[in-house]
Design a protein around this motif. Structure first.
Motif, short mmCIF file in Angstrom:
data_model
loop_
_atom_site.label_atom_id
_atom_site.label_comp_id
_atom_site.label_asym_id
_atom_site.label_seq_id
_atom_site.Cartn_x
_atom_site.Cartn_y
_atom_site.Cartn_z
N PRO A 1 63.56 9.39 -54.01
CA PRO A 1 62.29 8.69 -54.24
C PRO A 1 61.23 9.56 -54.90
O PRO A 1 60.40 9.05 -55.66
CB PRO A 1 61.87 8.26 -52.83
CG PRO A 1 62.61 9.18 -51.90
CD PRO A 1 63.90 9.49 -52.58
N LYS A 2 61.22 10.87 -54.65
CA LYS A 2 60.19 11.73 -55.23
C LYS A 2 60.31 11.81 -56.75
O LYS A 2 59.33 12.06 -57.45
CB LYS A 2 60.28 13.13 -54.63
CG LYS A 2 59.88 13.19 -53.16
CD LYS A 2 59.91 14.62 -52.65
CE LYS A 2 59.49 14.69 -51.19
NZ LYS A 2 59.52 16.08 -50.66
N LEU A 3 61.52 11.61 -57.26
CA LEU A 3 61.74 11.71 -58.70
C LEU A 3 61.46 10.41 -59.44
O LEU A 3 61.15 10.42 -60.64
CB LEU A 3 63.19 12.14 -58.98
CG LEU A 3 63.59 13.53 -58.51
CD1 LEU A 3 65.07 13.78 -58.80
CD2 LEU A 3 62.74 14.60 -59.20
N PHE A 4 61.56 9.27 -58.74
CA PHE A 4 61.46 7.99 -59.43
C PHE A 4 60.35 7.08 -58.89
O PHE A 4 60.16 5.99 -59.41
CB PHE A 4 62.81 7.25 -59.32
CG PHE A 4 63.92 7.93 -60.05
CD1 PHE A 4 64.12 7.71 -61.40
CD2 PHE A 4 64.77 8.81 -59.39
CE1 PHE A 4 65.14 8.34 -62.08
CE2 PHE A 4 65.80 9.45 -60.06
CZ PHE A 4 65.98 9.22 -61.41
N ILE A 5 59.62 7.53 -57.86
CA ILE A 5 58.50 6.77 -57.32
C ILE A 5 57.26 7.63 -57.39
O ILE A 5 57.27 8.79 -56.95
CB ILE A 5 58.76 6.33 -55.86
CG1 ILE A 5 60.09 5.57 -55.74
CG2 ILE A 5 57.61 5.48 -55.34
CD1 ILE A 5 60.12 4.26 -56.48
N ASP A 6 56.15 7.09 -57.95
CA ASP A 6 54.94 7.90 -58.07
C ASP A 6 54.15 7.88 -56.76
O ASP A 6 54.55 7.24 -55.77
CB ASP A 6 54.07 7.41 -59.23
CG ASP A 6 53.62 5.96 -59.07
OD1 ASP A 6 53.63 5.45 -57.93
OD2 ASP A 6 53.27 5.33 -60.08
N ALA A 7 53.01 8.58 -56.76
CA ALA A 7 52.22 8.72 -55.53
C ALA A 7 51.67 7.39 -55.05
O ALA A 7 51.42 7.20 -53.86
CB ALA A 7 51.06 9.70 -55.77
N GLY A 8 51.48 6.44 -55.96
CA GLY A 8 50.96 5.14 -55.58
C GLY A 8 52.02 4.17 -55.11
O GLY A 8 51.71 3.00 -54.86
N GLY A 9 53.26 4.62 -55.02
CA GLY A 9 54.34 3.75 -54.57
C GLY A 9 54.95 2.90 -55.67
O GLY A 9 55.79 2.04 -55.39
#
Length: 485
Positions: free
Chosen positions: A385-393
């Motif tokens: 998820p850290k690679l494909f999801i940004d901080a805003g979800g």
């Protein structure tokens, strides 16, 4: 009931011919009226026409009703008081056509017919004067010019998707012209003001309107080359600037995560199984896109004959000054080439291709791989998820063309000249490559400047401090396969 009883009323004393209501054209003498060919026309017949075998420069517009099957007056096309749709019969310079008046009112239809008659600028003349005139020059009709242009596009072997876009644009143009009052039939009538009115009616994103304008320019350049028009009206109208999408390549970590996701997307639950046919095909396809720079459709329909024994992949024939053409190859990493050779076929794969069945259309094949890639991305989002999801979800961008961008950016950052990257991508001009990958060309220059500063420091020379924009990217990691990760 014959067409003559509907369209013509003869005044034998004056030798005049009456067309419909309130519209008279002096054509021929009473004796020459025998030269008219009359057709029996049933209700709703699309071939409603009257053809003068002696004269080709007569013009007329007549209103008639196209009755519904249940109309009590369906035997009389000139019954005015029913609520059936009214049509216009247009006869001009030996050619006839029928168009809808888009009204159920005879009076409104007659007003439209009168406007078309006035556009003909008809002058009453004696039969002798009429016969002595040379045939009227009608010019080339828009629909005929469009048909010839589309045939030329097909002759040049343009992609099917490209041909469909041209056809869609020209169909929109023809329909808009036919809906004008009076209708615009001839290519010569499409001047700059008329064309501008159509362009102002366009909707959609700036890029969509920009591309449609470019196709319109190409069409009129074709007409200009054929001698049908004297200038390109579309070129005189300023085009809307296209939106420039940001080029976003995958990071090396993201690409490795996508490959890892192929071991899971075809399995059940969280089971890791990369030996299935679908898993191996997906992994080989992604590696091919990443290391060849091919477009998604070219990779999906790639013939086996293009991969040579030295692991080089034939891309295309490039034009060379002074020569007809020269082949362009891209070298694949040995493990990628071997994996491509060993990719398992599915139930429909043609033996001459790596992935393609040989029967489906290119667009359908790309859509199929986009669905596969969507499954891989969703599995990668779940696992990393850290690679494909940004901080805003929100999910970060991920699509197949980004693998082609990754191919170009990695080579640029590694120091390959822009001209050579452009050649591998198959761009017709280096300007196109510069347009899409300018930020990474700048980043490469900043890295070069940083190397110069380091060299000056080693020589005891004073250098200005490094700017914040300088690239601080670490050296690429090496995988167990021996090529950059």
């Amino acid at each position: 009931m014959t067409l003559a009883s509907h369209f013509f009323a003869q005044n034998r004393a004056s030798g005049e011919l009456l067309f419909g209501a309130n519209f008279r054209v002096v054509l021929v003498s009473a004796r020459e009226l025998e030269g008219f060919e009359m057709l029996d026309v049933s209700q709703g017949d699309e071939s409603l026409r009257a053809h003068n075998l002696h004269e080709e420069n007569s013009k007329t517009v007549t209103v008639y009703s196209r009755h519904k099957p249940g109309c009590a007056n369906k035997g009389n096309p000139y019954w005015r008081r029913c609520r059936c749709t009214k049509y216009l019969y247009i006869y001009k310079n030996g050619a006839s056509r029928q168009i809808s008046a888009r009204t159920r009112s005879w009076e409104k239809a007659e007003q439209k017919a009168q406007k078309i008659r006035e556009s003909f600028e008809l002058v009453k003349q004696s039969p002798r004067e009429l016969r002595s005139q040379p045939p009227a020059q009608t010019g080339v009709e828009i629909r005929h010019a469009a048909e010839d242009f589309l045939k030329e596009i097909a002759r040049l072997n343009r992609e099917e998707a490209t041909r469909k876009k041209y056809k869609l644009t020209l169909d929109r143009l023809s329909n808009w012209c036919a809906a004008q009052t009076p209708p615009v039939f001839l290519l010569a009538e499409l001047d700059v003001p008329t064309l501008r009115r159509w362009i102002l009616s366009w909707t959609g994103a700036p890029t969509t309107r920009h591309n449609q304008h470019q196709r319109l320019i190409a069409f009129f350049y074709f007409c200009l080359g054929q001698g049908w028009i004297k200038e390109n009206p579309a070129k005189k109208i300023k085009n809307v600037p296209a939106d420039q999408d940001e080029t976003l390549p995958f990071t090396r970590e993201q690409f490795e995560a996508l490959l890892e996701a192929t071991f899971y997307y075809d399995g059940r639950g969280s089971e890791r199984n990369g030996a299935t046919t679908n898993s191996r095909r997906a992994r080989a396809y992604l590696k091919l896109l990443r290391w060849s720079g091919l477009r998604a459709g070219d990779a999906a329909c790639l013939p086996k004959s293009k991969l040579r024994d030295d692991d080089s992949l034939f891309l295309y024939q490039a034009k060379v000054k002074g020569k007809s053409s020269a082949p362009v190859y891209v070298l694949l990493p040995p493990d990628v080439a071997d994996e491509l050779r060993d990719v398992p076929p599915n139930s429909v794969t043609h033996p001459d291709y790596f992935f393609w069945s040989g029967r489906s259309k290119r667009k359908s094949e790309v859509s199929s791989w986009e669905r596969v890639f969507g499954k891989v991305v969703r599995k990668a989002q779940e696992k990393f998820p850290k690679l494909f999801i940004d901080a805003g979800g929100q999910a970060k961008p991920a699509h197949l063309h980004m693998l082609r961008d990754t191919f170009a950016v990695e080579y640029l950052l590694a120091g390959m000249p822009l001209e050579e990257v452009s050649r591998l991508l198959g761009h017709s001009s280096v300007v196109i490559t510069q347009k899409h990958y300018a930020p990474w060309v700048l980043q490469r220059q900043q890295r070069l400047a940083a190397s110069q500063r380091a060299a000056w420091a080693a020589m005891g020379m004073r250098a200005a401090p490094m700017s914040k924009e300088s690239d601080q990217r670490p050296a690429p990691k090496r995988t167990a396969l021996g090529h950059p990760s």
